[in-house]
Write a protein that holds these residues in place. Structure first.
Motif, PDB file in Angstrom:
ATOM      1  N   LEU A  21       3.673 -32.711   2.947  1.00 45.31           N
ATOM      2  CA  LEU A  21       2.514 -32.431   3.775  1.00 45.31           C
ATOM      3  C   LEU A  21       1.580 -33.588   3.642  1.00 45.31           C
ATOM      4  CD1 LEU A  21       1.937 -28.765   3.442  1.00 45.31           C
ATOM      5  CD2 LEU A  21       3.571 -30.096   5.185  1.00 45.31           C
ATOM      6  N   SER A  22       0.984 -34.083   4.664  1.00 43.51           N
ATOM      7  CA  SER A  22       0.109 -35.189   4.879  1.00 43.51           C
ATOM      8  C   SER A  22      -1.383 -34.469   4.792  1.00 43.51           C
ATOM      9  CB  SER A  22       0.036 -35.991   5.772  1.00 43.51           C
ATOM     10  OG  SER A  22       0.003 -35.369   7.048  1.00 43.51           O
ATOM     11  N   ARG A  23      -2.196 -35.251   4.550  1.00 38.60           N
ATOM     12  CA  ARG A  23      -3.871 -34.506   4.635  1.00 38.60           C
ATOM     13  C   ARG A  23      -3.752 -33.959   5.956  1.00 38.60           C
ATOM     14  NH1 ARG A  23      -7.333 -32.789   3.152  1.00 38.60           N
ATOM     15  NH2 ARG A  23      -9.417 -33.932   3.176  1.00 38.60           N
ATOM     16  N   ALA A  24      -3.427 -34.602   7.227  1.00 38.84           N
ATOM     17  CA  ALA A  24      -3.178 -34.089   8.612  1.00 38.84           C
ATOM     18  C   ALA A  24      -2.591 -32.771   8.628  1.00 38.84           C
ATOM     19  CB  ALA A  24      -3.040 -35.114   9.627  1.00 38.84           C
ATOM     20  N   ASP A  25      -1.508 -32.622   7.922  1.00 37.94           N
ATOM     21  CA  ASP A  25      -0.584 -31.363   7.940  1.00 37.94           C
ATOM     22  C   ASP A  25      -1.651 -30.397   7.271  1.00 37.94           C
ATOM     23  OD1 ASP A  25       1.512 -32.552   9.084  1.00 37.94           O
ATOM     24  OD2 ASP A  25       2.350 -33.085   7.314  1.00 37.94           O
ATOM     25  N   LEU A  26      -2.341 -30.715   6.069  1.00 37.21           N
ATOM     26  CA  LEU A  26      -3.038 -29.786   5.327  1.00 37.21           C
ATOM     27  C   LEU A  26      -4.148 -29.328   6.439  1.00 37.21           C
ATOM     28  CD1 LEU A  26      -3.681 -31.210   1.979  1.00 37.21           C
ATOM     29  CD2 LEU A  26      -2.108 -29.597   2.440  1.00 37.21           C
ATOM     30  N   LYS A  27      -4.893 -30.046   7.164  1.00 34.98           N
ATOM     31  CA  LYS A  27      -5.878 -29.623   8.031  1.00 34.98           C
ATOM     32  C   LYS A  27      -5.195 -28.754   9.225  1.00 34.98           C
ATOM     33  CE  LYS A  27      -9.078 -33.493   7.246  1.00 34.98           C
ATOM     34  NZ  LYS A  27      -9.634 -34.615   7.780  1.00 34.98           N
ATOM     35  N   SER A  28      -3.980 -28.914   9.749  1.00 36.29           N
ATOM     36  CA  SER A  28      -3.542 -28.315  10.636  1.00 36.29           C
ATOM     37  C   SER A  28      -3.133 -26.890  10.358  1.00 36.29           C
ATOM     38  CB  SER A  28      -2.094 -28.767  11.074  1.00 36.29           C
ATOM     39  OG  SER A  28      -1.093 -28.685  10.347  1.00 36.29           O
ATOM     40  N   ARG A  29      -3.068 -26.709   8.779  1.00 34.42           N
ATOM     41  CA  ARG A  29      -2.792 -25.305   8.346  1.00 34.42           C
ATOM     42  C   ARG A  29      -4.222 -24.665   7.920  1.00 34.42           C
ATOM     43  NH1 ARG A  29       2.000 -24.743   4.815  1.00 34.42           N
ATOM     44  NH2 ARG A  29       3.869 -25.593   6.154  1.00 34.42           N
ATOM     45  N   GLY A  30      -5.156 -25.183   8.229  1.00 39.53           N
ATOM     46  CA  GLY A  30      -6.528 -24.701   8.022  1.00 39.53           C
ATOM     47  C   GLY A  30      -7.183 -25.081   6.717  1.00 39.53           C
ATOM     48  N   ILE A  31      -6.654 -25.990   5.961  1.00 41.79           N
ATOM     49  CA  ILE A  31      -7.194 -26.575   4.750  1.00 41.79           C
ATOM     50  C   ILE A  31      -8.063 -27.860   5.117  1.00 41.79           C
ATOM     51  CG2 ILE A  31      -6.439 -27.376   2.245  1.00 41.79           C
ATOM     52  CD1 ILE A  31      -3.805 -25.581   2.823  1.00 41.79           C
ATOM     53  N   THR A  32      -9.318 -27.568   5.087  1.00 39.48           N
ATOM     54  CA  THR A  32     -10.287 -28.610   5.639  1.00 39.48           C
ATOM     55  C   THR A  32     -11.130 -29.140   4.452  1.00 39.48           C
ATOM     56  OG1 THR A  32     -11.888 -26.966   6.551  1.00 39.48           O
ATOM     57  CG2 THR A  32      -9.852 -27.874   8.010  1.00 39.48           C
ATOM     58  N   PHE A  33     -10.830 -28.956   3.384  1.00 41.60           N
ATOM     59  CA  PHE A  33     -11.617 -29.698   2.277  1.00 41.60           C
ATOM     60  C   PHE A  33     -11.948 -31.027   2.705  1.00 41.60           C
ATOM     61  CE2 PHE A  33      -9.355 -26.187  -0.179  1.00 41.60           C
ATOM     62  CZ  PHE A  33     -10.613 -25.385  -0.221  1.00 41.60           C
ATOM     63  N   GLU A  34     -13.006 -31.668   2.207  1.00 44.67           N
ATOM     64  CA  GLU A  34     -13.283 -32.811   2.089  1.00 44.67           C
ATOM     65  C   GLU A  34     -12.491 -33.587   0.902  1.00 44.67           C
ATOM     66  OE1 GLU A  34     -15.047 -34.830   4.662  1.00 44.67           O
ATOM     67  OE2 GLU A  34     -15.585 -32.915   5.537  1.00 44.67           O
ATOM     68  N   ASP A  35     -12.105 -34.957   1.110  1.00 43.98           N
ATOM     69  CA  ASP A  35     -11.349 -35.425   0.125  1.00 43.98           C
ATOM     70  C   ASP A  35     -12.032 -35.290  -1.349  1.00 43.98           C
ATOM     71  OD1 ASP A  35      -9.525 -36.556   1.677  1.00 43.98           O
ATOM     72  OD2 ASP A  35     -10.639 -38.431   2.107  1.00 43.98           O
ATOM     73  N   ALA A  59       0.410 -37.111  -0.797  1.00 42.93           N
ATOM     74  CA  ALA A  59       1.161 -36.023  -0.109  1.00 42.93           C
ATOM     75  C   ALA A  59       1.446 -34.710  -1.007  1.00 42.93           C
ATOM     76  CB  ALA A  59       2.425 -36.379   0.521  1.00 42.93           C
ATOM     77  N   TRP A  60       1.448 -33.460  -0.298  1.00 42.26           N
ATOM     78  CA  TRP A  60       1.637 -32.332  -1.242  1.00 42.26           C
ATOM     79  C   TRP A  60       3.022 -31.691  -0.817  1.00 42.26           C
ATOM     80  CZ3 TRP A  60      -2.756 -34.586   0.400  1.00 42.26           C
ATOM     81  CH2 TRP A  60      -3.662 -34.410  -0.752  1.00 42.26           C
ATOM     82  N   LEU A  61       3.857 -30.981  -1.832  1.00 43.21           N
ATOM     83  CA  LEU A  61       4.851 -30.390  -1.613  1.00 43.21           C
ATOM     84  C   LEU A  61       4.454 -29.089  -0.791  1.00 43.21           C
ATOM     85  CD1 LEU A  61       6.568 -30.575  -5.013  1.00 43.21           C
ATOM     86  CD2 LEU A  61       7.537 -31.442  -2.819  1.00 43.21           C
ATOM     87  N   GLU A  62       5.344 -28.896   0.245  1.00 43.69           N
ATOM     88  CA  GLU A  62       5.030 -27.692   1.164  1.00 43.69           C
ATOM     89  C   GLU A  62       5.072 -26.353   0.425  1.00 43.69           C
ATOM     90  OE1 GLU A  62       6.130 -26.272   5.597  1.00 43.69           O
ATOM     91  OE2 GLU A  62       7.776 -26.825   4.591  1.00 43.69           O
ATOM     92  N   SER A  63       6.034 -26.384  -0.470  1.00 39.75           N
ATOM     93  CA  SER A  63       6.321 -25.200  -1.142  1.00 39.75           C
ATOM     94  C   SER A  63       5.067 -24.916  -2.474  1.00 39.75           C
ATOM     95  CB  SER A  63       7.488 -25.256  -2.136  1.00 39.75           C
ATOM     96  OG  SER A  63       7.488 -26.450  -2.991  1.00 39.75           O
ATOM     97  N   ASP A  64       4.449 -26.024  -2.742  1.00 43.00           N
ATOM     98  CA  ASP A  64       3.260 -25.862  -3.542  1.00 43.00           C
ATOM     99  C   ASP A  64       2.153 -25.323  -2.824  1.00 43.00           C
ATOM    100  OD1 ASP A  64       4.602 -27.078  -5.875  1.00 43.00           O
ATOM    101  OD2 ASP A  64       3.578 -28.880  -5.608  1.00 43.00           O
ATOM    102  N   ILE A  65       1.773 -25.768  -1.699  1.00 46.83           N
ATOM    103  CA  ILE A  65       0.928 -25.595  -0.635  1.00 46.83           C
ATOM    104  C   ILE A  65       1.129 -23.785  -0.316  1.00 46.83           C
ATOM    105  CG2 ILE A  65      -0.323 -25.738   1.501  1.00 46.83           C
ATOM    106  CD1 ILE A  65      -0.996 -27.927  -0.574  1.00 46.83           C
ATOM    107  N   ASP A  66       2.434 -23.650   0.087  1.00 49.46           N
ATOM    108  CA  ASP A  66       2.746 -22.195   0.331  1.00 49.46           C
ATOM    109  C   ASP A  66       2.381 -21.403  -0.783  1.00 49.46           C
ATOM    110  OD1 ASP A  66       3.561 -22.906   2.860  1.00 49.46           O
ATOM    111  OD2 ASP A  66       5.522 -23.125   2.490  1.00 49.46           O
ATOM    112  N   ALA A  67       2.584 -21.578  -1.952  1.00 45.62           N
ATOM    113  CA  ALA A  67       2.443 -20.877  -3.101  1.00 45.62           C
ATOM    114  C   ALA A  67       1.016 -20.693  -3.405  1.00 45.62           C
ATOM    115  CB  ALA A  67       3.234 -21.363  -4.226  1.00 45.62           C
TER     116      ALA A  67
END
Length: 81
Positions: A21-35, A59-67
């Motif tokens: 997942l890119s930063r844009a992908d994180l933002k689309s999941r509601g994770i909107t932290f500044e860098d 990039a972040w592993l989707e499984s890590d973000i889901d966890a």
């Protein structure tokens, strides 16, 4: 000097199932932290470590973000994750 095998010790079958997942992908999941906030959270172990894709690309592993999200929900609900 011999060239190192980049896949040494890596289970390629698992890698094929992984999604980054890119930063844009994180933002689309509601994770909107500044860098800077994100870097600090990673540093103190409160957010998953990124995978370094290049000099300026993470990039972040989707499984890590889901966890991570599941852990936040469990903490909110008072359930041990």
């Amino acid at each position: 000097m011999a060239k190192a095998n980049l896949l040494s010790g890596v289970d390629v079958r698992k890698v094929k199932k992984m999604r980054l997942l890119s930063r844009a992908d994180l933002k689309s999941r509601g994770i909107t932290f500044e860098d800077t906030q994100l870097r600090e959270l990673v540093k103190i172990g409160k957010f998953p470590k990124p995978v370094k894709m290049g000099l300026r690309r993470n990039a972040w592993l989707e499984s890590d973000i889901d966890a991570w999200i599941a852990r936040l929900i469990a903490e909110r609900d008072g359930v041990a994750a």
